[in-house]
Structures are given as C-alpha cells and as structure tokens.
Design a protein around this motif. Structure first.
Motif, short mmCIF file in Angstrom:
data_model
loop_
_atom_site.label_atom_id
_atom_site.label_comp_id
_atom_site.label_asym_id
_atom_site.label_seq_id
_atom_site.Cartn_x
_atom_site.Cartn_y
_atom_site.Cartn_z
N ASP A 158 0.51 4.73 -16.37
CA ASP A 158 -0.77 4.50 -17.05
C ASP A 158 -0.72 3.15 -17.75
O ASP A 158 -0.35 3.05 -18.92
CB ASP A 158 -1.04 5.63 -18.04
CG ASP A 158 -2.36 5.45 -18.77
OD1 ASP A 158 -3.17 4.59 -18.37
OD2 ASP A 158 -2.61 6.18 -19.74
N TYR A 203 -4.30 1.31 -14.28
CA TYR A 203 -3.87 2.44 -13.46
C TYR A 203 -3.67 3.66 -14.35
O TYR A 203 -3.26 3.55 -15.51
CB TYR A 203 -2.55 2.12 -12.76
CG TYR A 203 -2.66 1.03 -11.73
CD1 TYR A 203 -3.06 1.31 -10.43
CD2 TYR A 203 -2.36 -0.29 -12.04
CE1 TYR A 203 -3.17 0.31 -9.48
CE2 TYR A 203 -2.46 -1.30 -11.11
CZ TYR A 203 -2.86 -0.99 -9.82
OH TYR A 203 -2.98 -1.99 -8.90
N ASP A 226 -2.37 7.37 -12.93
CA ASP A 226 -2.21 8.26 -11.79
C ASP A 226 -0.80 8.85 -11.79
O ASP A 226 0.11 8.34 -12.45
CB ASP A 226 -2.45 7.47 -10.49
CG ASP A 226 -2.78 8.37 -9.31
OD1 ASP A 226 -2.96 9.59 -9.49
OD2 ASP A 226 -2.84 7.86 -8.18
N PHE A 240 0.12 4.56 -7.00
CA PHE A 240 -0.78 4.89 -8.11
C PHE A 240 -2.12 4.20 -7.90
O PHE A 240 -2.19 2.98 -7.72
CB PHE A 240 -0.16 4.43 -9.43
CG PHE A 240 1.26 4.91 -9.60
CD1 PHE A 240 1.53 6.19 -10.02
CD2 PHE A 240 2.32 4.07 -9.29
CE1 PHE A 240 2.83 6.63 -10.16
CE2 PHE A 240 3.63 4.49 -9.42
CZ PHE A 240 3.89 5.79 -9.86
N ASP A 241 -3.19 4.99 -7.94
CA ASP A 241 -4.53 4.46 -7.77
C ASP A 241 -5.08 3.96 -9.10
O ASP A 241 -4.80 4.55 -10.16
CB ASP A 241 -5.47 5.53 -7.21
CG ASP A 241 -5.15 5.86 -5.77
OD1 ASP A 241 -4.82 4.93 -5.00
OD2 ASP A 241 -5.21 7.05 -5.40
N PRO A 242 -5.90 2.89 -9.06
CA PRO A 242 -6.52 2.41 -10.31
C PRO A 242 -7.55 3.42 -10.81
O PRO A 242 -8.12 4.19 -10.04
CB PRO A 242 -7.18 1.09 -9.89
CG PRO A 242 -7.33 1.17 -8.42
CD PRO A 242 -6.26 2.07 -7.91
N LYS A 243 -7.78 3.41 -12.13
CA LYS A 243 -8.73 4.36 -12.69
C LYS A 243 -10.17 3.89 -12.59
O LYS A 243 -11.08 4.64 -12.85
CB LYS A 243 -8.37 4.72 -14.13
CG LYS A 243 -8.28 3.59 -15.09
CD LYS A 243 -7.81 4.12 -16.45
CE LYS A 243 -7.37 3.00 -17.36
NZ LYS A 243 -6.82 3.51 -18.61
N ARG A 290 -4.13 -0.23 -4.81
CA ARG A 290 -3.11 0.75 -5.20
C ARG A 290 -1.82 0.05 -5.59
O ARG A 290 -1.43 -0.93 -4.98
CB ARG A 290 -2.88 1.68 -4.01
CG ARG A 290 -1.81 2.70 -4.22
CD ARG A 290 -1.72 3.62 -3.03
NE ARG A 290 -2.82 4.57 -3.10
CZ ARG A 290 -3.02 5.54 -2.24
NH1 ARG A 290 -2.22 5.69 -1.22
NH2 ARG A 290 -4.03 6.36 -2.38
N GLY A 319 0.83 -4.24 -6.23
CA GLY A 319 -0.28 -3.83 -7.07
C GLY A 319 -1.14 -5.01 -7.47
O GLY A 319 -0.95 -6.13 -6.98
N TYR A 371 -4.00 -6.58 -10.83
CA TYR A 371 -4.57 -6.41 -12.16
C TYR A 371 -5.66 -7.46 -12.38
O TYR A 371 -5.68 -8.52 -11.76
CB TYR A 371 -3.51 -6.51 -13.25
CG TYR A 371 -2.83 -7.86 -13.35
CD1 TYR A 371 -3.28 -8.83 -14.24
CD2 TYR A 371 -1.74 -8.17 -12.55
CE1 TYR A 371 -2.67 -10.06 -14.34
CE2 TYR A 371 -1.11 -9.39 -12.63
CZ TYR A 371 -1.57 -10.34 -13.53
OH TYR A 371 -0.97 -11.56 -13.60
#
Length: 196
Positions: A41, A45, A47, A80-83, A91, A126, A128
């Motif tokens: 988190d 992200y 997840d 981990f998928d972004p929120k 991802r 990933g 950002y």
C-alpha cells in the motif's frame, strides 16, 4: 488461492504425522519453502497477492538450543494493482533473489523462534504519478522496469516435529526501490523446513 491454501494445509498435516520427539539441534544444511499473502500500500497501490519462496543454507550450532547460519533463495512476492485508474501507472510486480543470515532458537524441545535478514536483489516493475497539471488534467507517469539492490528481514515461530522437520508462521518485509518507485511488500506466510 483456495487451492494453494488447501495444498499448504495438506503439507502441514503430513508433517503432523511425523513423530513428535525432538533431538538436540546440530549443525547442518537445510531447505525450506513458504507460501502466503503479500500486501503493498504505497505510491497509489493498495493490493494483496499470493507470495511464495524457497531458501537453502547451512546453520551452525552455537548452543544446544541456538543455531546461526547463512541462506540464499528466491521469492516471488506477487503483483499489485493500482487503487485508481491513472493511465500508464500499471501493475507493480516484485520478485528476486536473497542472500543473508538466519537464526533458529528453540524455546522448548519443539517450539522455536526464527529470524532472518540480508541482501535482496529484486526485479521491480511498476509506475507512479510524479506530476499533475490541473490546467490540462494530465498526469505525468514514470514507469520503472529495473533491478533494485536493497534488503529483507523477517521473524517467525514454529514447531519442530523432529530434528529434521518443522513448520512455521512467518512475517517478512522486502525493501525494493528504483528510480523513485518503492515496492515494499509485507508477507505473512506458512513454511515447511527440512534439515539434513
């Protein structure tokens, strides 16, 4: 995930069938594997995913109930998928190789505490958001696909069924950073170990 948890429970029950007598720990080689849940988190992200790893190494008996050793292994910490749906963030994924030290301390003949830590070379992917222009509502996204050279650390407890076999519950933290992206999952896992 349910199939993996069922397989883990089945493997643990196989270890429960082993005799409960525990001989004094001695120096020697070991191999262990773990499976569990990783969570991340940060940087947009939030997840969870399945994580697994395998380690091998050697421990020296420094006292009748305390062993200290070296280890090396591999861990796949999941994706981990972004929120949110910012285009281009994508991802995040992390897996890699570790080399470090570990300790095994028997509180009783069967129950133990463990600790580990060292160097983690992660394959990090990933993205950002590094800027947002409110006048155009455009996000500037940085994508990362590179190696990170950071660290890992963990602790656990478990049960030795014999001088050769044990199961445990572990908490591990992996640090991976590159080009402004940090992917630092926390992992809760069950493990099984065999000692030669």
């Amino acid at each position: 995930m349910k199939n993996k948890l069922f397989a883990t429970a089945l493997a643990a029950s196989a270890f429960l069938a082993l005799p409960a007598a525990h001989a004094a720990d001695t120096s020697g080689f070991f191999i262990n594997g773990n499976i569990g849940q990783s969570s991340f988190d940060k940087h947009g992200y939030d997840d969870d995913d399945t994580a697994y790893g395998i380690n091998g190494g050697y421990r020296w008996a420094l006292a009748p109930n305390f062993l200290l050793g070296v280890e090396g292994g591999y861990a796949d910490l999941g994706s981990f998928d972004p929120k949110n749906s910012v285009t281009g963030v994508g991802r995040a994924e992390l897996k890699g190789w570790n080399a470090g030290v570990n300790a095994h301390w028997n509180l009783t003949d069967n129950w133990y505490l463990s600790g580990r830590g060292g160097y983690f070379r992660g394959d990090l992917k990933g993205g950002y958001v590094n800027a947002f222009d409110p006048t155009t509502s455009v996000y500037t996204v940085t994508r990362v696909d590179d190696n990170s050279n950071k660290w890992y650390a963990g602790a656990g407890f478990g049960y030795d069924f014999s001088s050769n076999a044990s199961i445990g519950l572990n908490y591990d933290y992996y640090k991976a950073t590159k080009s402004g992206l940090e992917v630092n999952p926390k992992v809760v896992s069950v493990s099984a170990e065999y000692r030669f």
